[in-house]
Design an enzyme around this catalytic site. Structure first.
Site, PDB file in Angstrom:
ATOM      1  N   SER A 182       0.852  -1.197   0.000  1.00 50.50           N
ATOM      2  CA  SER A 182       0.000   0.000   0.000  1.00 50.50           C
ATOM      3  C   SER A 182       0.881   1.238   0.000  1.00 50.50           C
ATOM      4  CB  SER A 182      -0.952  -0.033   1.211  1.00 50.50           C
ATOM      5  OG  SER A 182      -1.848   1.054   1.177  1.00 50.50           O
ATOM      6  N   THR A 183       0.803   2.062   1.036  1.00 47.45           N
ATOM      7  CA  THR A 183       1.550   3.315   1.083  1.00 47.45           C
ATOM      8  C   THR A 183       3.045   3.074   0.921  1.00 47.45           C
ATOM      9  OG1 THR A 183      -0.106   4.073   2.676  1.00 47.45           O
ATOM     10  CG2 THR A 183       1.841   5.448   2.379  1.00 47.45           C
ATOM     11  N   HIS A 208      -2.670  -1.085  -3.212  1.00 46.30           N
ATOM     12  CA  HIS A 208      -3.759  -0.132  -3.048  1.00 46.30           C
ATOM     13  C   HIS A 208      -3.481   1.071  -3.947  1.00 46.30           C
ATOM     14  CE1 HIS A 208      -4.263  -1.883   1.271  1.00 46.30           C
ATOM     15  NE2 HIS A 208      -4.815  -2.660   0.341  1.00 46.30           N
ATOM     16  N   MET A 301      -0.050   1.185   5.151  1.00 42.16           N
ATOM     17  CA  MET A 301      -0.764   1.530   6.371  1.00 42.16           C
ATOM     18  C   MET A 301      -1.938   0.580   6.580  1.00 42.16           C
ATOM     19  SD  MET A 301      -2.425   5.196   7.394  1.00 42.16           S
ATOM     20  CE  MET A 301      -0.798   5.905   7.570  1.00 42.16           C
ATOM     21  N   ASP A 304      -4.527  -4.663   6.212  1.00 41.12           N
ATOM     22  CA  ASP A 304      -4.965  -5.497   5.099  1.00 41.12           C
ATOM     23  C   ASP A 304      -3.903  -6.549   4.797  1.00 41.12           C
ATOM     24  OD1 ASP A 304      -6.461  -6.453   2.992  1.00 41.12           O
ATOM     25  OD2 ASP A 304      -5.780  -4.923   1.582  1.00 41.12           O
TER      26      ASP A 304
END
Length: 364
Positions: A182-183, A208, A301, A304
């Site tokens: 993600s991030t 993401h 972050m 998930d």
């Protein structure tokens, strides 16, 4: 307090963005700019921690301005625009986030929630920037799903059990590698793929990422890798030396197709607050491949991926997590480690080597 300059030629949009950002704890709009030249002077004057940029602006295109900003005064920038087809330009040239402007059917409450989600997800990066550490490129999933919201506009967390049954594979299937991020994942995945050699098992990735940007990111990975990288399409047969990126608005799963594996995309609610969801990918891989899989959880972050990575671990799959020192945000790897789902914790620089070792049977 993180200071923000809003850059948009529309006075009404500047007013909306200012009000919404000022209502977020620890954020304050200290100036507004009507075009790139106005912005340049105000950035010099106020030295903000973050800028928001529209693409379609008079005098200078927003992407051109972003490119110049990163070259002359590198700083966190979030693109807020109605134009969503130039993702490669936006992220290649340094944007740390993208927020689509609302269409005629979206409420201002929903739009405000998306802005808040993005800016709050960027606080780790902003802390690094304000400490004078180099900013990193970040993609954040910001799409808002009314299917996952209650009447107050707050997203509910949907557990993977609610949408995909837990039916783990009894015997290990042919090798597959699944990656969740993600991030910070955009830059991290690029670093990994630049080092990977051909003759690997199929690689599945859930990053993401906003809708409209996954295809350009897949193309970017393909350009910088010796593997064939695709944005996943429903029905694709998985092939060796190939990697498949989940589209920005669909969950990606796999199913058995004779002696092969085939991609199945699902247009459903967000799971673990995301669509695509790492948990959905990992659950699917565990159901089909089980102990024959390798799962990698990288910078990001939230949590998930942690639930279904533990299922993979328990089923004998080889699982690794990116270490804290090399993560932009140590959220997702930390949660997987806390869940007891990880066999090895690995630096970003070494993840490619671990993937290749697994493909050669050196790691189990």
């Amino acid at each position: 307090m993180y200071t923000v300059i809003v850059i948009d030629d529309s006075s009404s949009m500047r007013r909306i963005l200012k009000d919404m950002i000022n209502n977020i704890d620890d954020f304050e709009v200290i100036a507004e700019a009507v075009d790139a030249f106005d912005a340049r002077e105000k950035i010099k004057k106020y030295e903000p921690d973050l800028v928001t940029i529209d693409i379609n602006m008079p005098k200078m295109d927003g992407v051109v301005f972003l490119r110049n900003l990163m070259r002359l005064h590198a700083m966190p920038a979030v693109v807020i625009s109605g134009e969503s087809v130039r993702g490669n330009d936006i992220f290649d040239d340094g944007a740390v986030g993208f927020i689509p402007k609302p269409d005629n059917h979206e409420s201002m409450v929903s739009f405000g929630n998306r802005i808040k989600e993005t800016l709050m997800n960027l606080t780790f990066l902003l802390k690094r920037y304000t400490l004078k550490k180099p900013p990193a490129q970040v993609q954040v999933e910001t799409r808002y799903s009314k299917q996952n919201a209650d009447n107050h506009g707050i997203e509910k967390k949907v557990h993977p059990d609610e949408v995909l049954k837990k039916l783990p594979a009894t015997f290990p299937g042919k090798k597959v590698i699944a990656i969740g991020s993600s991030t910070g994942g955009v830059d991290a995945l690029l670093q990994v793929f630049m080092k990977l050699e051909p003759n690997l098992p199929p690689i599945l990735m859930t990053q993401h990422i906003p809708y409209g940007f996954s295809n350009s990111f897949a193309q970017r990975l393909n350009t910088h890798s010796k593997l064939n990288v695709y944005e996943a399409k429903d029905g694709m047969i998985l092939e060796n030396s190939s990697a498949y990126l989940a589209p920005g608005n669909m969950h990606m799963t796999i199913e058995k197709a004779g002696n092969e594996y085939r991609i199945k995309l699902l247009d459903m609610v967000k799971v673990s607050r995301h669509k695509p969801s790492v948990d959905i990918l990992f659950r699917s891989v565990n159901n089909v491949v089980g102990g024959g899989a390798m799962a990698v959880i990288m910078t990001g972050m939230g949590d998930d991926g942690s639930i279904c990575m533990k299922e993979l671990y328990d089923n004998g799959a080889y699982t690794i997590a990116q270490d804290e020192a090399s993560c932009i945000v140590f959220g997702m790897p930390a949660k997987a480690i806390e869940a007891g789902a990880i066999k090895d914790v690995v630096s970003l620089d070494d993840i490619a080597e671990y993937i290749m070792d697994f493909s050669r049977g050196k790691r189990k």
